[in-house]
Motif scaffolding. Structure first.
Motif, short mmCIF file in Angstrom:
data_model
loop_
_atom_site.label_atom_id
_atom_site.label_comp_id
_atom_site.label_asym_id
_atom_site.label_seq_id
_atom_site.Cartn_x
_atom_site.Cartn_y
_atom_site.Cartn_z
N CYS A 1 0.47 -1.10 -0.06
CA CYS A 1 -0.15 -0.31 -0.13
C CYS A 1 1.24 1.22 0.24
CB CYS A 1 -1.02 0.51 1.22
SG CYS A 1 -2.18 1.37 1.49
N SER A 2 0.67 2.44 -1.24
CA SER A 2 1.39 2.93 -0.90
C SER A 2 1.41 4.23 0.65
CB SER A 2 1.09 4.13 -2.40
OG SER A 2 1.03 3.54 -3.35
N PHE A 3 -0.12 4.03 0.64
CA PHE A 3 -0.09 5.41 1.88
C PHE A 3 0.84 4.33 3.93
CE2 PHE A 3 -3.24 6.07 -1.13
CZ PHE A 3 -3.12 7.28 -1.56
N CYS A 4 0.34 3.23 3.74
CA CYS A 4 0.44 2.40 4.85
C CYS A 4 1.70 1.93 4.99
CB CYS A 4 -0.83 1.86 5.87
SG CYS A 4 -0.98 0.40 4.55
N GLY A 5 2.02 1.26 4.10
CA GLY A 5 2.93 0.45 3.61
C GLY A 5 3.12 -0.84 3.58
N LYS A 6 1.79 -1.49 4.49
CA LYS A 6 1.64 -2.96 3.97
C LYS A 6 1.45 -3.38 3.18
CE LYS A 6 -0.98 -2.19 8.52
NZ LYS A 6 -2.73 -2.54 9.10
N PRO A 7 2.34 -5.02 3.11
CA PRO A 7 2.07 -5.53 1.65
C PRO A 7 0.89 -6.16 1.31
CG PRO A 7 3.63 -6.79 3.63
CD PRO A 7 2.81 -5.65 3.93
N GLY A 8 0.57 -6.36 0.36
CA GLY A 8 -1.11 -7.21 -0.16
C GLY A 8 -1.20 -8.36 0.76
N ALA A 9 -0.59 -8.86 1.58
CA ALA A 9 -0.87 -10.54 2.12
C ALA A 9 -1.41 -10.24 3.82
CB ALA A 9 0.41 -11.51 1.86
#
Length: 435
Positions: free
Chosen positions: A20-28
């Motif tokens: 995610c470009s906002f929070c940085g979490k990976p898609g998984a």
């Protein structure tokens, strides 16, 4: 990169590497990852943004005015700047208090029922705006009243001259340009603009030439009155931030005029004769409640009726949008003398302070003040005449005083006001040399 055309999500095999470009979490680590142009946003950030938008839904509403001064406090402040005009100050104080109380009611009405203030059996009553019409001879304090009011309330304020306005599409200024001035006075803050005050001066100069509707195009008279109707009542206007004429490729700012207080002012020369004819069918005087009132009486404007304004040349729709009519009486010699010496911005106090900064005391002979009042009375321009009388009389003193040595005090006499004499100079005593 390939995308899922139906959902806007990246394919499953890429969700392990994309973040995610906002929070940085990976898609998984998130339920859904939405793909955009070279960027991604997860469902959690979408929900957070949604919550922020909901919580700031009332951001476009005018801010609540905290601690609205009551009418007595408003009038007490006006008393320190505006001499006389008791009825006008009272009616304006009540109208302004009700106006901003109405704004606070509207702001509170937008909140949840548990947060409403004063909600009760009449909480669904619609409170309408009451614009103000100030009418009276030049120099009686119309503009000063409006400016002092706005400064006291700490709201954006601007003055617009009705004589330069024209109907849209003609040479001159569009009516909506007065909103641009208020927007600029509010530091380009739309919310602050929507709770400001606009003073429209010389409103009487855009009257029709007679009481009948114009057959031909009247672009600077009746046309301007028609243009003012919507913004006085309340509309969402698209204004160019920097002013000027509109054009299709320009960016606009939306301003809701529903909560902007409009104060219109004018001298309405000749209206006194219309009132006289209506009341007594006489040009020189008439009777009201069995009391003879001359057309030259200082309080004749207090008998004005909407029909008089209609005959003067204002259109019925404009009269209806100015429900609070506050006449200002012509200033007599006693009022002019008070204006010279009593207000915080009194002319005498200003000159005394300016020479005090040069280390010189300035005083005025009582006869000099009476002479200035008499001269101002002859000019028939109210308090403005006092300023011009003193500017002329004090010119040489203000020019020479800064370069004078050993002068402690200057006394202005009546001959100085008449332009036939010199002021009295009181010089300081030379200091004795020590032995």
């Amino acid at each position: 990169m390939a995308r899922d055309k139906n959902s806007g999500e990246p394919p499953e095999n890429t969700q392990l590497t994309q973040r995610c470009s906002f929070c940085g979490k990976p898609g998984a680590q998130v339920k859904r990852l939405f793909a955009g142009h070279e960027a991604y946003i997860c469902n959690e950030c979408v929900g957070l943004c949604s919550d922020i938008l909901k919580s700031s839904a009332d951001a476009d509403l005018p801010a609540e005015l905290v601690d609205i001064p009551i009418p007595e406090e408003i009038k007490a402040h006006l008393d320190t700047y505006v001499i006389g005009q008791e009825f006008a100050k009272r009616s304006v104080a009540v109208a302004v208090y009700n106006h901003y109380k109405r704004i606070n009611h509207l702001v509170n009405k937008k909140t949840s029922p548990s947060e409403r203030k004063g909600a009760g059996a009449n909480s669904d009553v619609d409170l309408e705006k009451s614009n103000i019409l100030l009418m009276g001879p030049t120099g009686t304090g119309k503009t000063l009243l409006a400016r002092t009011l706005a400064k006291f309330l700490r709201v954006p304020f601007c003055i617009a001259d009705a004589t330069v306005l024209t109907e849209a599409g003609y040479v001159g200024e569009d009516v909506e340009n007065i909103l641009v001035r208020l927007y600029q006075a509010a530091d380009f803050d739309a919310a602050a603009t929507e709770r400001g005050i606009i003073y429209v001066d010389e409103i009487d100069k855009i009257s029709r030439t007679d009481g009948n509707p114009s057959i031909t195009r009247d672009v600077s008279g009746e046309g301007v009155q028609q243009g003012l109707l919507k913004i006085l009542e309340g509309t969402v206007a698209n204004i160019p931030p920097k002013g000027g004429r509109k054009h299709p490729e320009q960016a606009f700012v939306q301003i809701d005029t529903s909560n902007i207080l409009f104060i219109c002012g004018g001298a309405f020369d000749g209206l006194d004769k219309i009132i006289a004819r209506r009341e007594g069918n006489k040009r020189l005087g008439f009777e009201v409640n069995r009391k003879s009132i001359d057309v030259n009486s200082t309080d004749i404007m207090s008998y004005v009726m909407p029909a008089d304004l209609l005959e003067y040349g204002l259109i019925p729709e404009l009269i209806g949008r100015l429900p609070v009519i506050s006449p200002l009486n012509a200033l007599d010699e006693k009022a002019l003398m008070s204006i010279l010496t009593e207000p915080r911005n009194a002319i005498v106090k200003q000159y005394v302070r300016m020479l005090e900064l040069d280390g010189i005391r300035l005083s005025f002979d009582p006869e000099a003040l009476r002479e200035a009042v008499a001269e101002a009375k002859k000019r028939k321009t109210g308090a403005r005449a006092l300023r011009s009388v003193f500017e002329k009389a004090m010119l040489e003193i203000m020019y020479e005083a800064p370069s004078m040595e050993n002068v402690d005090e200057i006394i202005v006499t009546a001959d100085v006001i008449r332009g036939k004499g010199q002021p009295q100079y009181i010089k300081s005593k030379p200091k004795k040399k020590s032995a």
